[in-house]
Design a protein around this motif. Structure first.
Motif, PDB file in Angstrom:
ATOM      1  N   THR A 125       0.859  -1.194   0.000  1.00  0.00           N
ATOM      2  CA  THR A 125       0.000   0.000   0.000  1.00  0.00           C
ATOM      3  C   THR A 125       0.890   1.237   0.000  1.00  0.00           C
ATOM      4  OG1 THR A 125      -0.101  -0.072   2.422  1.00  0.00           O
ATOM      5  CG2 THR A 125      -1.926  -1.097   1.233  1.00  0.00           C
ATOM      6  N   GLY A 126       0.279   2.369  -0.326  1.00  0.00           N
ATOM      7  CA  GLY A 126       0.972   3.646  -0.197  1.00  0.00           C
ATOM      8  C   GLY A 126       2.210   3.757  -1.057  1.00  0.00           C
ATOM      9  N   ARG A 127       3.273   4.294  -0.459  1.00  0.00           N
ATOM     10  CA  ARG A 127       4.512   4.552  -1.192  1.00  0.00           C
ATOM     11  C   ARG A 127       5.135   3.257  -1.727  1.00  0.00           C
ATOM     12  NH1 ARG A 127       8.904   8.177   1.752  1.00  0.00           N
ATOM     13  NH2 ARG A 127       7.148   9.617   1.554  1.00  0.00           N
ATOM     14  N   GLU A 128       5.031   2.187  -0.949  1.00  0.00           N
ATOM     15  CA  GLU A 128       5.605   0.909  -1.377  1.00  0.00           C
ATOM     16  C   GLU A 128       4.922   0.404  -2.641  1.00  0.00           C
ATOM     17  OE1 GLU A 128       6.731  -3.441   0.596  1.00  0.00           O
ATOM     18  OE2 GLU A 128       5.325  -2.083   1.606  1.00  0.00           O
ATOM     19  N   LEU A 129       3.621   0.529  -2.715  1.00  0.00           N
ATOM     20  CA  LEU A 129       2.897   0.119  -3.914  1.00  0.00           C
ATOM     21  C   LEU A 129       3.241   1.022  -5.090  1.00  0.00           C
ATOM     22  CD1 LEU A 129       0.783  -1.632  -5.314  1.00  0.00           C
ATOM     23  CD2 LEU A 129      -0.986  -0.086  -4.438  1.00  0.00           C
ATOM     24  N   ARG A 130       3.393   2.308  -4.825  1.00  0.00           N
ATOM     25  CA  ARG A 130       3.738   3.247  -5.899  1.00  0.00           C
ATOM     26  C   ARG A 130       5.091   2.872  -6.523  1.00  0.00           C
ATOM     27  NH1 ARG A 130       2.375   8.758  -6.793  1.00  0.00           N
ATOM     28  NH2 ARG A 130       1.173   8.703  -4.871  1.00  0.00           N
ATOM     29  N   ARG A 131       6.078   2.586  -5.665  1.00  0.00           N
ATOM     30  CA  ARG A 131       7.395   2.202  -6.175  1.00  0.00           C
ATOM     31  C   ARG A 131       7.335   0.900  -6.962  1.00  0.00           C
ATOM     32  NH1 ARG A 131      11.232   3.395  -0.853  1.00  0.00           N
ATOM     33  NH2 ARG A 131      11.220   5.685  -1.012  1.00  0.00           N
ATOM     34  N   ALA A 132       6.550  -0.062  -6.454  1.00  0.00           N
ATOM     35  CA  ALA A 132       6.455  -1.357  -7.130  1.00  0.00           C
ATOM     36  C   ALA A 132       5.835  -1.195  -8.521  1.00  0.00           C
ATOM     37  CB  ALA A 132       5.645  -2.324  -6.283  1.00  0.00           C
ATOM     38  N   LEU A 133       4.759  -0.421  -8.627  1.00  0.00           N
ATOM     39  CA  LEU A 133       4.107  -0.223  -9.919  1.00  0.00           C
ATOM     40  C   LEU A 133       5.006   0.541 -10.887  1.00  0.00           C
ATOM     41  CD1 LEU A 133       0.480   0.650  -8.751  1.00  0.00           C
ATOM     42  CD2 LEU A 133       1.249  -1.473  -9.804  1.00  0.00           C
ATOM     43  N   PHE A 134       5.756   1.510 -10.368  1.00  0.00           N
ATOM     44  CA  PHE A 134       6.638   2.303 -11.224  1.00  0.00           C
ATOM     45  C   PHE A 134       7.774   1.436 -11.775  1.00  0.00           C
ATOM     46  CE2 PHE A 134      10.225   5.153 -12.018  1.00  0.00           C
ATOM     47  CZ  PHE A 134       9.625   6.085 -12.846  1.00  0.00           C
ATOM     48  N   SER A 135       8.244   0.470 -10.969  1.00  0.00           N
ATOM     49  CA  SER A 135       9.372  -0.384 -11.383  1.00  0.00           C
ATOM     50  C   SER A 135       8.944  -1.518 -12.297  1.00  0.00           C
ATOM     51  CB  SER A 135      10.055  -0.979 -10.140  1.00  0.00           C
ATOM     52  OG  SER A 135      10.434   0.032  -9.237  1.00  0.00           O
ATOM     53  N   TYR A 173       0.867   4.114 -13.997  1.00  0.00           N
ATOM     54  CA  TYR A 173       1.997   3.189 -13.865  1.00  0.00           C
ATOM     55  C   TYR A 173       1.625   1.804 -14.393  1.00  0.00           C
ATOM     56  CZ  TYR A 173       3.922   6.766 -10.732  1.00  0.00           C
ATOM     57  OH  TYR A 173       4.397   7.931 -10.203  1.00  0.00           O
ATOM     58  N   ILE A 174       0.412   1.367 -14.080  1.00  0.00           N
ATOM     59  CA  ILE A 174      -0.036   0.053 -14.543  1.00  0.00           C
ATOM     60  C   ILE A 174      -0.151   0.042 -16.061  1.00  0.00           C
ATOM     61  CG2 ILE A 174      -1.955  -1.586 -14.490  1.00  0.00           C
ATOM     62  CD1 ILE A 174      -2.490  -0.697 -11.620  1.00  0.00           C
ATOM     63  N   LEU A 175      -0.650   1.122 -16.642  1.00  0.00           N
ATOM     64  CA  LEU A 175      -0.786   1.186 -18.102  1.00  0.00           C
ATOM     65  C   LEU A 175       0.586   1.182 -18.775  1.00  0.00           C
ATOM     66  CD1 LEU A 175      -3.709   3.763 -18.407  1.00  0.00           C
ATOM     67  CD2 LEU A 175      -3.798   1.313 -18.870  1.00  0.00           C
ATOM     68  N   ARG A 176       1.580   1.818 -18.156  1.00  0.00           N
ATOM     69  CA  ARG A 176       2.944   1.790 -18.698  1.00  0.00           C
ATOM     70  C   ARG A 176       3.460   0.352 -18.721  1.00  0.00           C
ATOM     71  NH1 ARG A 176       6.373   3.806 -15.280  1.00  0.00           N
ATOM     72  NH2 ARG A 176       8.040   4.220 -16.760  1.00  0.00           N
ATOM     73  N   ALA A 177       3.252  -0.358 -17.599  1.00  0.00           N
ATOM     74  CA  ALA A 177       3.695  -1.753 -17.539  1.00  0.00           C
ATOM     75  C   ALA A 177       2.934  -2.612 -18.538  1.00  0.00           C
ATOM     76  CB  ALA A 177       3.512  -2.289 -16.118  1.00  0.00           C
ATOM     77  N   LEU A 178       1.643  -2.352 -18.674  1.00  0.00           N
ATOM     78  CA  LEU A 178       0.833  -3.124 -19.616  1.00  0.00           C
ATOM     79  C   LEU A 178       1.274  -2.862 -21.052  1.00  0.00           C
ATOM     80  CD1 LEU A 178      -1.503  -5.103 -19.443  1.00  0.00           C
ATOM     81  CD2 LEU A 178      -3.086  -3.194 -19.704  1.00  0.00           C
ATOM     82  N   GLY A 179       1.670  -1.633 -21.336  1.00  0.00           N
ATOM     83  CA  GLY A 179       2.187  -1.333 -22.667  1.00  0.00           C
ATOM     84  C   GLY A 179       3.461  -2.103 -22.978  1.00  0.00           C
ATOM     85  N   GLN A 180       4.318  -2.254 -21.966  1.00  0.00           N
ATOM     86  CA  GLN A 180       5.538  -3.034 -22.160  1.00  0.00           C
ATOM     87  C   GLN A 180       5.210  -4.512 -22.383  1.00  0.00           C
ATOM     88  OE1 GLN A 180       8.630  -1.719 -22.373  1.00  0.00           O
ATOM     89  NE2 GLN A 180       9.360  -3.771 -22.901  1.00  0.00           N
ATOM     90  N   ILE A 181       4.223  -5.013 -21.656  1.00  0.00           N
ATOM     91  CA  ILE A 181       3.814  -6.408 -21.829  1.00  0.00           C
ATOM     92  C   ILE A 181       3.290  -6.635 -23.240  1.00  0.00           C
ATOM     93  CG2 ILE A 181       2.087  -8.111 -21.092  1.00  0.00           C
ATOM     94  CD1 ILE A 181       2.330  -6.993 -18.269  1.00  0.00           C
TER      95      ILE A 181
END
Length: 1001
Positions: A125-135, A173-181
């Motif tokens: 949750t929070g900042r930890e989730l933000r970092r995970a989604l960004f990475s 962030y999720i859409l960026r990752a989905l675009g890479q997928i």
């Protein structure tokens, strides 16, 4: 390749990559000066990877390790040997850049990393989730093989679930990752097979945030352009979303075209391009017109006119609108309209009837074409002619009348309403057509694009760009609110699943056993209620007995101290029956007159008397009325009893192998393993059986045996080192077996999960059947007539012998009935009770055959049953964790789903058993009060001892009854025999026999 041994080997540099945390890993292998390791080419890599791990002192778990080649990024198959993977090693021996040699890299398995990613996304949750989604996007970029594993492990579903509850930044962030997928074929195929992801993308098109809408439209465009068949998948997703919302199809895209959230040319271009690309991918006219008519109903024609008539309209947007209009006219049969380059040149057309002559005429056309043809046919004089070609209409053709009269599909109710519009509506349509002509005149002066339309450019930089700083005050406030709502402590997944199942348990049935009659009242333990007994002033008066005209007042409550015993004699202690029960004094000590008058002193029955005050709770089934109150008094031959039970003066009544082999284990351990191997299938089949949970290859005893053989890390290391030191000598049978077991990832978790699966049915049966027997046993005792006959007879005898007027006695006394004997014939009290019951109640039975459930309960320890039930719950929750650990490694999806369904079913059944156990124990407590047990001792009554007393008494009663019936039959036979004994046939009255015949005899 190294020499010096008849076994081929390969000398290579080895390194490790610390990616145990996929969100905090590096791309630089360590150490910078890699050591050299010698791989045997004829031994599977899984038996050598531990040596590499020890050499590098890597931070990974050995079971989670994989080997990757640095020159091409390929992963080696650990189950195979290097000799079997020569193709992967091609080019490995060549030097890399700057004269460096390639190396074998030790890193975490793909499936383990993927499960770590998914678990982090779910639990952060929070900042930890933000970092995970960004990475996440960078993680997929760094390892091309990770996308396939992510899709297989249902990672797309994880992204949808996380994104559905996230704010717009997280969604970007999720859409960026989905675009890479989606840039990988494996990722695109995963998206095609997972329509929920496409639905989610279409849902985001309706977002209030521009960057989310823009990225979603781009991803949908990439999806549609990948292959023409994806257009149908997109339409399916649109139907799923809009039907669920109760809106018209493509409403999200139409809202963008209608500019409800303001003018945004870029979004307009993307939205219109998505429509055109989807229409171009549709294979037949039916699906094409279904989509077009839906757009026309929502006013895309007016939207097109508005944008084309607006000065300064973007050229790309104008081009997309023109493509739509030109394609529509071409599909409607306007031969003069040239098909745009991006349009579908051939589309399968449907025909009303099967004749080829009318196939070109009798086909479907657009809703707009039908309406315009209808207006042109009905109001031609009122419609002014125009020398200019209308962009939205069609040129009159020779077959227009035929087209109008032979539309292939019959118009539905809505189309009929549209074709029969009122006059004001027709006027509005004519005015709209005039406006269209003006638009065309303005458009004629401009340079039209005649070059072939360029393919939509996938701008990857837009997919990877950071979110734009366009967050409003409202969004900032939302972020603050989300940051302030910190989630509670994370539960284990098994606990979360358990809580969900607990909230809605299934019907109370375990296989054929039915527990549905256990109602909510059984959830309440009657012994815990404050209203079990009413205060003394609420106790109803005791009814007068049958044999005495008058009685003194009722005795005091059991809370009062008992009066001193009469005649100076001490009361004997009560019989031990599971609990310390306060002694009860005889009724005569309370001043009550006995029911019977005796002339002789008789022996006494030392039972514990129960009183009506002990069952004053009326809120339960068993406590509404006592068993003793239902008994009918019996008339006894007291003189006979007095004679039989008169009290008299103090009368007491492995073989060593010859071939050379590597032996590492001590003899005791080795012998134990070799003995265990004799009852197991061939060692070469055990690994496959464990990986596939093959119940035909391994039974329950085999799994338990293997659980005792699991090798320790020390044993595994010693065996591998010994094998590398002496490659020419084979391993001993025990060592080879342990090496095979060590090659199975998460061996302990697999075996324990499998053992639980095979144990469950038996453990459930051992818990459920006794509960069913206890429920049935209570019903059998309550309804049994013979038991009532016995109790009423015994109560009457006891009251006579004791000179009391007791209303009942504790059933623990039944175990002593056979020990009490009369003083004349030395026959037991049970014999006399049985004789009376047989004589007085001809319909009585042997009792024992009617309480089979009670007899079965004598072999059950209910304390152990409760422990087993708790152990079932613990093992089921642990099995969820085992399955989660196993799923990190390669596991067949069908097998994973099968085990997951099994554990869910087990959890629901265990929840049922817990409810059933609680309710049946509570019902048993109420049943004890029904039998007259005092409240202070009911909780301590052992079910095992209670049922044992009743079962043994019933067995003795059956034996005694058979003897009584035999004696009764003997007496009857004897009487019958005496009737004819010694009598001559001539002495029988009414029978005449001639004397001559008699004398002749």
């Amino acid at each position: 390749v190294c020499g010096g041994s008849r076994f081929p080997s390969l000398l290579v540099q080895v390194q490790f990559l610390d990616d145990t945390d996929p969100f905090n890993s590096t791309n630089f292998p360590e150490p910078t000066r890699p050591p050299v390791y010698t791989f045997r080419e004829d031994i599977s890599l899984i038996n050598q990877i531990a040596g590499v791990h020890r050499l590098l002192k890597a931070p990974h778990k050995v079971d989670n390790c994989a080997l990757q080649l640095s020159h091409n990024g390929s992963y080696l198959d650990l189950e195979s040997t290097l000799a079997e993977q020569k193709d992967e090693l091609e080019g490995f021996q060549e030097e890399g850049g700057r004269g460096r040699k390639h190396s074998v890299i030790l890193r975490t398995q793909l499936s383990v990393r993927v499960h770590a990613c998914i678990e982090k996304l779910y639990n952060s949750t929070g900042r930890e989730l933000r970092r995970a989604l960004f990475s996440l996007k960078q993680i997929f970029q760094d390892d091309k093989d990770l996308v396939h594993e992510f899709v297989v492990a249902e990672g797309l579903t994880c992204l949808i679930k996380v994104g559905a509850e996230a704010d717009q930044n997280y969604q970007n962030y999720i859409l960026r990752a989905l675009g890479q997928i989606m840039l990988y074929v494996d990722g695109m195929n995963g998206l095609i097979s997972n329509n929920e992801t496409v639905q989610w993308l279409y849902t985001l098109v309706g977002s209030k945030f521009r960057l989310v809408v823009k990225t979603s439209l781009k991803l949908l465009l990439v999806f549609v352009e990948y292959t023409e068949s994806n257009a149908a998948f997109l339409i399916k997703a649109v139907e799923g979303v809009d039907t669920k919302r109760g809106t018209k199809l493509w409403s999200n895209v139409m809202e963008i075209l209608d500019e409800k959230d303001g003018v945004d040319t870029e979004l307009l271009v993307f939205a219109m391009t998505l429509i055109n690309k989807t229409l171009a991918g549709l294979p037949d006219q039916d699906s094409y017109y279904d989509m077009v008519d839906c757009l026309e109903e929502q006013g895309i024609e007016a939207t097109t006119h508005r944008h084309l008539s607006r000065k300064g309209t973007d050229l790309d947007l104008t081009e997309q609108f023109n493509i739509y209009e030109m394609t529509l006219r071409h599909e409607d049969g306007d031969d003069e309209t040239k098909l745009p380059p991006s349009g579908r040149k051939e589309r399968r057309r449907a025909s009303v009837d099967g004749t080829n002559e009318r196939r070109g005429l009798e086909r479907r056309r657009s809703r707009r074409h039908s309406l315009q043809s209808s207006r042109g046919h009905s109001s031609a004089p009122a419609s002014p002619s125009s020398p200019h070609t209308r962009l939205s209409g069609t040129q009159p053709t020779k077959s227009s009348e035929a087209d109008l009269s032979s539309l292939s599909p019959p118009p539905d109710q809505e189309k009929q309403q549209m074709m029969t519009k009122s006059e004001p509506e027709n006027i509005a349509e004519i005015q709209s057509e005039k406006a269209e002509e003006v638009v065309v005149e303005q458009a004629d002066g401009e340079n039209e694009k005649t070059e072939e339309t360029e393919k939509f450019e996938k701008d990857e930089s837009c997919l990877t760009s950071p979110p734009e700083l366009e967050t409003s005050k409202e969004v900032q406030q939302t972020d603050k609110d989300k940051a302030s709502t910190v989630s509670l402590a994370q539960k284990k997944e098994s606990d979360h699943i358990w809580d969900q199942l607990m909230a809605a348990p299934r019907e109370l049935r375990i296989k054929e056993m039915d527990f549905t009659d256990l109602g909510d009242e059984d959830d309440m333990d009657i012994l815990d209620m404050d209203t079990v007994t009413e205060p003394p002033d609420h106790i109803p008066p005791v009814p007068p007995p049958l044999f005495c005209p008058a009685l003194p007042p009722p005795p005091p409550l059991f809370g009062c101290p008992p009066p001193p015993p009469i005649f100076g004699k001490m009361m004997p202690p009560p019989p031990p029956f599971m609990a310390a029960i306060p002694p009860s004094s005889p009724q005569m000590s309370r001043g009550e007159a006995p029911l019977f008058q005796k002339k002789k002193k008789t022996i006494r029955l030392f039972w514990n008397e129960v009183r009506p005050v002990d069952w004053q709770c009326k809120s339960h089934k068993f406590c509404k009325e006592s068993l003793w109150s239902k008994l009918e008094p019996i008339k006894l031959d007291t003189s006979k009893l007095e004679q039989l039970f008169e009290s008299k003066s103090k009368e007491k009544a492995a073989v060593d192998g010859k071939r050379q082999e590597i032996i590492v284990l001590d003899s005791k351990r080795s012998n134990a393993i070799n003995i265990g191997l004799t009852v197991l299938p061939p060692p070469r089949t055990i690994k496959t059986a464990i990986l596939n949970f093959d119940e035909y290859a391994l039974n329950k005893e085999g799994i338990e045996k293997i659980l005792t053989m699991i090798p320790t890390e020390e044993e595994k290391q010693r065996i591998q080192e010994a094998q590398l030191v002496n490659p020419d000598i084979p391993l001993g049978s025990a060592e080879q077996f342990l090496l095979t077991l060590s090659s199975i990832t998460e061996l302990s978790a697999r075996l324990q999960l499998w053992a639980f699966k095979m144990d469950y049915e038996l453990i459930e049966k051992e818990v459920a059947e006794p509960l069913q027997d206890l429920k049935e046993g209570m019903d059998q005792l309550e309804k049994n007539k013979t038991l009532r006959y016995i109790l009423t007879t015994l109560l009457g005898i006891g009251n006579f012998l004791n000179g009391s007027s007791a209303k009942g006695f504790e059933l623990s006394y039944l175990e002593k009935v056979a020990e009490v004997k009369d003083t004349v014939h030395k026959q037991s009290l049970l014999h006399h009770v049985c004789s009376i019951v047989v004589e007085k109640f001809p319909d009585s039975t042997d009792l024992y055959s009617e309480i089979g459930a009670i007899t079965r309960l004598t072999k059950v320890d209910f304390d152990q049953l409760q422990d087993n039930l708790a152990q079932m719950e613990r093992r089921c929750k642990a099995s969820w964790d085992h399955l989660k650990v196993i799923a990190k490694h390669e596991m067949k999806p069908a097998l994973k789903q099968k085990m997951s369904d099994f554990l869910k079913d087990c959890a629901e059944r265990i929840i049922i058993l817990k409810i059933v156990h609680r309710r049946i124990i509570n019902r048993f407590h109420a049943f004890l009060l029904f039998l007259g047990h005092p409240i202070y001792g009911a909780r301590e009554v052992s079910i095992h001892r209670f049922t044992k007393i009743l079962s043994e008494f019933a067995l003795e009663y059956r034996t005694t009854r058979e003897r009584v019936l035999q004696q009764k039959q003997k007496r009857a036979n004897h009487r019958e025999r005496n009737k004819t004994r010694g009598k001559m046939i001539t002495d029988v009255s009414g029978v005449y026999v001639s004397q001559s015949f008699v004398s002749a005899l």
